[in-house]
Enzyme design. Structure first.
Site, PDB file in Angstrom:
ATOM      1  N   HIS A 365       1.567  10.509  -8.120  1.00 42.45           N
ATOM      2  CA  HIS A 365       0.339  10.224  -9.048  1.00 42.45           C
ATOM      3  C   HIS A 365       1.355  10.059 -10.300  1.00 42.45           C
ATOM      4  O   HIS A 365       0.868   8.930 -11.702  1.00 42.45           O
ATOM      5  CB  HIS A 365      -1.054  10.702  -9.247  1.00 42.45           C
ATOM      6  CG  HIS A 365      -1.837  10.899  -8.531  1.00 42.45           C
ATOM      7  ND1 HIS A 365      -2.195  11.205  -7.462  1.00 42.45           N
ATOM      8  CD2 HIS A 365      -2.920   9.558  -8.709  1.00 42.45           C
ATOM      9  CE1 HIS A 365      -3.216  11.154  -6.346  1.00 42.45           C
ATOM     10  NE2 HIS A 365      -3.760  10.345  -7.411  1.00 42.45           N
ATOM     11  N   GLU A 606     -11.218   5.688   2.937  1.00 45.88           N
ATOM     12  CA  GLU A 606      -9.343   5.447   2.600  1.00 45.88           C
ATOM     13  C   GLU A 606      -9.559   6.599   3.064  1.00 45.88           C
ATOM     14  O   GLU A 606      -8.384   7.198   3.833  1.00 45.88           O
ATOM     15  CB  GLU A 606      -8.579   6.292   0.953  1.00 45.88           C
ATOM     16  CG  GLU A 606     -10.257   7.118   0.463  1.00 45.88           C
ATOM     17  CD  GLU A 606      -9.851   7.703  -0.629  1.00 45.88           C
ATOM     18  OE1 GLU A 606      -9.015   7.336  -1.025  1.00 45.88           O
ATOM     19  OE2 GLU A 606     -10.584   8.457  -1.552  1.00 45.88           O
ATOM     20  N   ASP A 630      -4.723   6.013  -0.484  1.00 40.77           N
ATOM     21  CA  ASP A 630      -4.658   7.009   0.947  1.00 40.77           C
ATOM     22  C   ASP A 630      -4.628   6.221   1.963  1.00 40.77           C
ATOM     23  O   ASP A 630      -4.851   7.082   3.324  1.00 40.77           O
ATOM     24  CB  ASP A 630      -5.909   7.918   0.528  1.00 40.77           C
ATOM     25  CG  ASP A 630      -5.515   8.602  -0.329  1.00 40.77           C
ATOM     26  OD1 ASP A 630      -4.293   9.462  -0.461  1.00 40.77           O
ATOM     27  OD2 ASP A 630      -6.040   8.829  -1.970  1.00 40.77           O
ATOM     28  N   CYS A 677      -9.355  -1.023  -4.826  1.00 41.63           N
ATOM     29  CA  CYS A 677      -8.751  -0.106  -5.954  1.00 41.63           C
ATOM     30  C   CYS A 677      -7.644   0.078  -5.817  1.00 41.63           C
ATOM     31  O   CYS A 677      -6.814   1.424  -6.550  1.00 41.63           O
ATOM     32  CB  CYS A 677      -9.710   0.383  -6.518  1.00 41.63           C
ATOM     33  SG  CYS A 677      -9.917   2.009  -5.409  1.00 41.63           S
TER      34      CYS A 677
HETATM   35  C1  PEP Z   1      -6.581   5.659  -2.900  1.00 45.56           C
HETATM   36  O1  PEP Z   1      -6.521   6.081  -2.376  1.00 45.56           O
HETATM   37  O2  PEP Z   1      -5.415   4.145  -3.293  1.00 45.56           O
HETATM   38  C2  PEP Z   1      -6.885   5.398  -4.688  1.00 45.56           C
HETATM   39  C3  PEP Z   1      -7.348   4.198  -5.183  1.00 45.56           C
HETATM   40  O3  PEP Z   1      -7.194   7.182  -4.929  1.00 45.56           O
HETATM   41  P1  PEP Z   1      -6.083   7.572  -5.494  1.00 45.56           P
HETATM   42  O4  PEP Z   1      -4.882   6.746  -5.712  1.00 45.56           O
HETATM   43  O5  PEP Z   1      -6.851   8.320  -7.200  1.00 45.56           O
HETATM   44  O6  PEP Z   1      -6.024   8.879  -4.237  1.00 45.56           O
HETATM   45 MG    MG Z   2      -6.779   8.049  -3.121  1.00 45.55          MG
END
Ligand code: PEP
Ligand code: MG
Length: 762
Positions: A365, A606, A630, A677
């Site tokens: 993150h 995901e 994910d 996304c």
């Molecule tokens: C993903 O998993 O691609 C996503 C957009 O969610 P995060 O990165 O917040 O887990």
């Molecule tokens: Mg995710």
């Protein structure tokens, strides 16, 4: 055997230099195996020769002076085969080569094992005997185990050692030390490194030259005095409640503190040119390793006491420590063992031009946040001796994942050209801000942004976002010290919804667990990414879920631009349950008199099970958004944060592309809008493929958006589909990326994707 291995590894890890580490290894191994000789040869990265670095048993003077060519002798045979060679009589082996000057001629039996780190042979560890006797299986297994454990330590010491061999008084600029990590956020940063570390953790304290030795010593004595006082206070407060045995522990602490030798040693290290926390770390770690080696369990326990005391002194010292980044006037590159989003918050962001994290990968993150903020970042630089790099000149190449320390003028010049080129591209993108994302043959694709902070709103609008495809609500939850109330949440969400209205804002319900922990709601699990995460947590805590949904719906009052998205869906029941709760919350809010409409509800795809049930899920919801970060992790079984397997985290893996294409096929005719996304959508190459597959929108960081728009506007849908058809049959991730690079070059858009100079610097 296990404790012996552990002790040797600990001792080697605590060594102050590469040479000291190697000397410890040969001494300890010779004794442990009762062999007559133990030697270490390391590969010279330039000549590929095997240099005899340390020996016990052979002529000690030869160490560092003699070497074998890359195809010479048994040692190189071990290296070339990357396998052990175990011989009763080395002299009769065709590969035997007598290295004159070592005194090796007497020794007949030979066991050599390779030292391998990250698939690379760093060198060879050899034991020898005079007798013609094969080393037995147990001995061979012991040496292999030891070598595997020590490889990482040697690699690290080698990287550090090469750098530290340059005398500190002559600044070694121009030496271009290069380290490889993983590209985390594209762009280039040139600046001074600032090593940051979590508080009161001795292991991560960097060495640093003090500004004033006298004031460092004074600070140290003050911290020592403060710890002494703390302990006396605790001891007397507890004296009625604890046993004499336990009280004795405090006496031991005080004795260690009062015994002048520890303090004197630390002061000496400060006088030799380290700041107080660095000197404390050096001395404390040395003592810990000495105590840990003791046979007597009582004395071994003293290692824990020393470590605890060290930490206590450090936390007092840290109260006084000034923020180094204030001393540096130019651009700063933050370097740390494991950078976190909250660490970023502690530094003046206008000065922070780059980030380097020893741990983590491009989908951690902190890397996602860095991309959102447009800060060039390298992750997973596992061999970077970051504690030695404080205030050192550095270049971060966020395109290739390379880091240079002590860069030469020539390399700085090359990178400066990339920075200039980037600036030019930025102004080109600027002109596209108000234009739609439309292909040359007139196909429209929606470009949305991923947000988390309030600051993202303006930045996204400035960059021409058409709405929010993913608002990560865990971000405002993470920066508090308790759950925000429904009213607080309503206010936070309202800012996002109002900022973009009438454009849609997709708010995702809380996605904690995995690597996203709330300080006030810790989740401790063996396997957090397969555990209590996302929708699983919130459906188990209706009070959290309902407050969040009600806050979202209330916040949309009069705006009607809310979409609600559910993370980590792995089965249909979760959606049924969540939908019922959302309908209930909507009815409640409506009854309370708010001017609201039932929001569109969607799920994230995901988890692999959701790919296979995409059709069934599509029938239940209004939209679906693929979380490729994910989905990649779960399809490939590769932890998105683990730097050790980061080289296997392939967003362009054929299986990932096939899953993405499959989702479109499986949901055709179900009337759902599809988006992606995950970070793949913000990669221009990924964006081309996703558009070609038939997705309606892409959601990405505001930093990536202008670049993606510039690229898609220069292509036709037919061209994009042709590229997709060329890469879908490929079986290797690398081939997919390389083919895509070739195709965009032929299409004349490579220049928009990465500055031309970067290719030359790979
Ligand atoms: C993903 O998993 O691609 C996503 C957009 O969610 P995060 O990165 O917040 O887990
Ligand atoms: Mg995710």
């Amino acid at each position: 055997m296990l404790s012996l291995l552990r002790r040797i590894t600990q001792e080697v890890t605590a060594a102050q230099s590469l040479q000291a580490a190697l000397d410890i290894i040969v001494r300890r191994v010779r004794r442990a195996m009762r062999s007559e000789v133990c030697s270490i040869y390391l590969v010279d990265p330039n000549s590929q020769d095997y240099v005899l670095m340390a020996t016990r048993g052979l002529n000690a003077d030869a160490a560092g002076k003699l070497s074998l060519k890359s195809d010479e002798g048994l040692v190189s045979l071990v290296g070339r085969r990357a396998e052990p060679v175990n011989l009763e009589d080395a002299h009769v082996h065709p590969a035997f080569h007598y290295l004159s000057g070592t005194g090796e001629e007497r020794y007949r039996s030979f066991l050599g094992v390779p030292i391998i780190h990250h698939r690379q042979v760093l060198g060879v560890l050899v034991v020898q005997h005079e007798d013609r006797r094969r080393f037995d299986e147990g001995e061979e297994a012991f040496l292999i185990t030891l070598s595997a454990q020590l490889a990482g330590v040697i690699a690290h010491a080698e990287a550090t050692g090469a750098m530290m061999s340059l005398t500190p008084n002559t600044p070694p600029s121009g030496t271009d030390f290069r380290y490889k990590g993983i590209a985390g956020s594209s762009g280039v940063a040139i600046g001074k490194a600032v090593a940051i570390y979590p508080p009161a953790d001795l292991d991560v304290i960097p060495d640093r030259t003090p500004q004033s030795v006298a004031s460092e010593i004074e600070d140290f004595y003050q911290a020592l005095g403060a710890v002494r006082k703390d302990i006396k206070k605790v001891s007397s407060r507890l004296s009625q409640h604890i046993s004499t045995d336990e009280k004795a522990l405090f006496d031991v602490y005080l004795k260690i503190l009062d015994d002048n030798s520890l303090a004197a040693e630390i002061v000496r290290k400060i006088e030799e040119g380290n700041w107080a926390p660095g000197a404390l770390r050096q001395v404390v770690k040395l003592h810990i390793s000495v105590f840990e080696q003791m046979e007597d369990p009582y004395l071994r326990e003293r290692a824990t006491d020393i470590r605890d005391l060290g930490r206590r002194i450090l936390s007092h010292l840290q109260e006084k420590t000034t923020n180094v980044s204030e001393e540096i006037t130019g651009p700063v590159i933050l370097v740390g063992e494991e950078l976190t989003a909250s660490m970023l918050g502690e530094y003046p962001l206008e000065k922070v031009k780059g980030l380097v994290s020893v741990m983590g990968s491009s989908s951690s993150h902190v890397a996602i946040l860095a991309r959102a903020m447009g800060i060039p970042t390298v992750m997973g630089a596992v061999d970077l001796p970051y504690t030695k790099l404080d205030k050192v000149d550095m270049i971060v190449d966020g395109y290739s994942g390379q880091i240079y320390t002590y860069p030469s003028e020539a390399i700085i010049d090359s990178y400066q050209q990339i920075v200039d080129e980037e600036r030019e591209l930025e102004s080109e993108y600027e002109q596209l801000k108000d234009l739609p994302c439309e292909t040359l043959d007139g196909q429209r694709i929606g470009l949305y942004v991923n947000t988390g902070l309030l600051a993202d709103v303006n930045r996204s609008l400035d960059r021409g976002a058409e709405g929010v495809g993913l608002y990560r609500t865990e971000v405002p939850f993470m920066i508090r010290d308790r759950f925000p109330t429904e009213a607080e949440q309503e206010q936070i969400y309202r800012q996002q919804l109002e900022g973009f209205a009438p454009a849609p804002v997709t708010i995702r319900t809380l996605d904690i667990g995995g690597d996203k922990a709330l300080p006030y709601f810790p989740i401790k699990e063996e396997n957090p990414f397969l555990g209590w995460r996302g929708i699983r947590v919130t459906l188990d805590h209706l009070e959290i879920f309902m407050a969040q949904i009600r806050a979202m719906i209330k916040a949309s009052s009069g705006l009607h631009n809310l979409k609600i998205m559910l993370p980590m869906i792995s089965n249909v029941a979760e959606v049924e349950e969540a939908l019922a709760l959302i309908r209930r919350a909507y009815a409640e809010v409506k009854e309370e008199g708010f001017d609201v409409v039932m929001p569109l509800v969607g799920v994230m795809i995901e988890v692999p099970s959701a790919v296979y049930q995409a059709k069934e899920l599509a029938a239940m919801v209004d939209f679906m958004s693929v979380g490729s970060n994910d989905l990649t992790q779960y399809l490939l079984a590769v932890d998105r944060n683990n730097s050790r397997v980061a080289n296997l985290y392939h967003t362009f893996h054929p299986a990932v592309l096939r899953a993405l294409a499959d989702i479109v096929e499986r949901t055709r005719g179900e009337g759902v809008k599809l988006s992606v996304c995950g970070e793949l959508a913000g990669d221009p190459l990924g964006a081309i493929l996703i558009m070609a597959m038939g997705y309606d929108t892409l959601s990405m960081s505001s930093t990536s958006l202008p670049k993606v728009k510039a690229v898609l506007r220069k292509l036709s849908m037919a061209q994009a589909q042709d590229m997709l058809h060329q890469v879908l049959p490929l079986v290797h991730s690398d081939a997919v990326r390389q083919t895509m690079m070739k195709l965009v070059r032929e299409a004349g858009v490579e220049r928009l994707i990465r500055p031309s100079k970067t290719a030359a610097l790979q």
